[in-house]
Design a protein around this motif. Structure first.
Motif, short mmCIF file in Angstrom:
data_model
loop_
_atom_site.label_atom_id
_atom_site.label_comp_id
_atom_site.label_asym_id
_atom_site.label_seq_id
_atom_site.Cartn_x
_atom_site.Cartn_y
_atom_site.Cartn_z
N MET A 297 -60.58 -21.45 38.54
CA MET A 297 -59.85 -22.51 37.87
C MET A 297 -60.03 -22.41 36.36
O MET A 297 -59.07 -22.52 35.59
CB MET A 297 -60.35 -23.87 38.37
CG MET A 297 -59.57 -25.06 37.85
SD MET A 297 -60.45 -26.63 38.18
CE MET A 297 -60.93 -26.43 39.88
N CYS A 301 -57.05 -21.65 33.62
CA CYS A 301 -56.79 -22.56 32.50
C CYS A 301 -56.95 -21.85 31.16
O CYS A 301 -56.13 -22.02 30.25
CB CYS A 301 -57.72 -23.77 32.57
SG CYS A 301 -57.42 -24.87 33.98
N THR A 304 -54.04 -19.46 30.57
CA THR A 304 -52.83 -20.18 30.18
C THR A 304 -52.89 -20.58 28.71
O THR A 304 -51.89 -20.44 27.98
CB THR A 304 -52.65 -21.44 31.05
OG1 THR A 304 -52.66 -21.05 32.43
CG2 THR A 304 -51.36 -22.14 30.73
N ALA A 305 -54.06 -21.04 28.27
CA ALA A 305 -54.22 -21.42 26.86
C ALA A 305 -54.05 -20.21 25.95
O ALA A 305 -53.42 -20.29 24.89
CB ALA A 305 -55.60 -22.06 26.66
N ALA A 324 -49.10 -24.24 32.86
CA ALA A 324 -50.02 -25.34 32.56
C ALA A 324 -49.64 -26.60 33.34
O ALA A 324 -50.50 -27.28 33.92
CB ALA A 324 -50.02 -25.63 31.06
N LEU A 327 -50.45 -26.07 37.07
CA LEU A 327 -51.89 -26.17 37.30
C LEU A 327 -52.35 -27.62 37.27
O LEU A 327 -53.10 -28.07 38.17
CB LEU A 327 -52.64 -25.37 36.23
CG LEU A 327 -52.95 -23.91 36.51
CD1 LEU A 327 -53.49 -23.24 35.26
CD2 LEU A 327 -53.95 -23.77 37.66
N ALA A 328 -51.90 -28.37 36.27
CA ALA A 328 -52.35 -29.76 36.13
C ALA A 328 -51.94 -30.60 37.34
O ALA A 328 -52.76 -31.35 37.89
CB ALA A 328 -51.78 -30.35 34.84
N SER A 352 -50.78 -18.87 39.63
CA SER A 352 -50.94 -18.93 38.17
C SER A 352 -51.47 -17.61 37.62
O SER A 352 -50.96 -17.10 36.61
CB SER A 352 -51.90 -20.07 37.80
OG SER A 352 -51.43 -21.31 38.28
#
Length: 389
Positions: A297, A301, A304-305, A324, A327-328, A352
């Motif tokens: 996870m 994340c 993605t950032a 993003a 995922l959220a 993802s």
């Protein structure tokens, strides 16, 4: 770089061979209750054809279910109504299975008694193929490193945690293919409407394997919905419409199963089991924090950032927004789900991570965004007019 690709290709194949060797010793009577239901659905398809979608215990005239339950020493194996993952319909007219039909359908493609092993071997080979494609498509040292590390992990994951549920093998394949097509959609692919429709179809077909896979599409609908609200163009409307229509088409097997087994296409055989109000359980959160799913996870994340921060094309940054959001929404859903397992958030994490990987290996040279563009480029509506259909 060629030597690196050759080395990791051999490593991928070695992991694949190890997986196949382990799978070849698996038993279809390992004591997991859900396995029996997937195998019974496959048996019904092989016995009755398409009408095998009707999972009523009234069809249990050959003793298949009782034999399977007895093989795992299930208590009350000779009482069909006590069988796991079966429930009575609301009107009390029959007992039916709760899982959707997709996993049973793919198991039915193989001969009875030898279904799980070939399914997992085939799924492993397909995932290895995606990993090899990413490895040999990578052109930059950074993307090559990502392809090498993630490719090895992805093939390993096809044993653990994928073996936890038969529904996970086809789900993992769909996640890899959807990740590739999603990346291509945002990075220069010219057949956008066709690609959007295929992505929508794949996301909805995954629901036939696991009902919870419907949440995998949440971020896609959020992105295309917000895009239309912001830009209000014909292109954004048609794109969202294509996604929605294709998604509905892919849900037809689930609708049909619901109609036959529950009497209504929108009523799942799960009944009240899937309608409980969500709530935040500290015990569930703690379980995820201690589980190997949590590092994945964090990686998803962070990736993605980084994609958002260093993406030098509008399409790449839009892709980061989609990932993003997805995922959220998915993590929020499972964080408030009252049950924890070792594979619940693996599908969204793999979708993802595959998307991020293919975005990394495909972003070389010009890439056009789907809706917006870089601030120093043409205005949004000018850019939209150039999007080929």
């Amino acid at each position: 770089m060629r030597a690196v690709r050759v080395f990791f290709s051999l490593l991928f194949l070695a992991i694949l061979a190890s997986n196949v060797r382990a799978i070849s010793h698996w038993s279809e009577s390992r004591g997991v209750y859900d396995d029996i239901c997937y195998l019974r659905q496959a048996h019904l398809f092989q016995r009755f054809g398409w009408t095998g979608i009707d999972t009523s215990l009234a069809h249990e005239t050959d003793g298949y279910l009782a034999g399977k339950l007895r093989s795992i020493d299930f208590p009350n194996w000779n009482e069909p109504t006590r069988a796991p993952c079966h429930t009575e319909t609301a009107d009390g007219s029959k007992w039916v299975m709760t899982p959707p039909p997709g996993t049973g359908f793919v198991l039915a493609l193989f001969p009875e008694g030898f279904q799980v092993i070939p399914l997992y071997v085939l799924a492993n080979v397909i995932i290895a193929g995606f990993a090899l494609y990413g490895l040999w498509r990578a052109r930059e040292p950074g993307s090559l490193t990502l392809a090498a590390v993630f490719g090895a992990l992805a093939i390993y994951f096809m044993i653990n945690p994928t073996k936890a549920s038969y529904s996970m093998a086809p789900t993992m394949v769909v996640c890899a293919l959807t990740g590739l097509l999603t990346a291509r959609l945002f990075i220069g692919d010219r057949r956008r409407l066709l690609m959007i429709a295929i992505v929508g179809l794949l996301l909805s077909l995954s629901v036939s394997f696991r009902i919870a896979n419907i949440v995998l599409a949440a971020g896609y609908f959020l992105f295309f919905g917000v895009s239309f609200l912001v830009w209000r163009t014909r292109e954004s409307f048609v794109s969202g419409l294509a996604l929605g229509l294709a998604f509905l088409v892919g849900l037809l097997p689930v609708f049909a199963a619901n109609l036959v087994n529950s009497g209504h296409p929108l009523v799942s055989a799960y009944g009240g089991q899937d309608t409980a109000a969500p709530y935040l359980d500290p015990a569930v959160l703690a379980a995820y924090l201690r589980d190997p799913q949590f590092p994945l996870m964090v990686v998803a994340c962070a990736g993605t950032a980084l994609l958002w921060r260093f993406g030098d094309h509008a399409g790449v940054r839009q892709l980061a927004l989609l990932v993003a959001g997805n995922l959220a929404l998915n993590l929020a859903f499972f964080a408030t789900h009252p049950v924890f397992t070792q594979y619940y958030i693996i599908p969204i994490l793999m979708l993802s991570l595959w998307t991020l990987l293919f975005a990394a290996v495909l972003t070389r040279g010009p890439a056009r965004g789907f809706i917006a563009q870089k601030s120093d480029g043409p205005r949004p509506r000018e850019m939209l007019s150039r999007i080929p259909h």
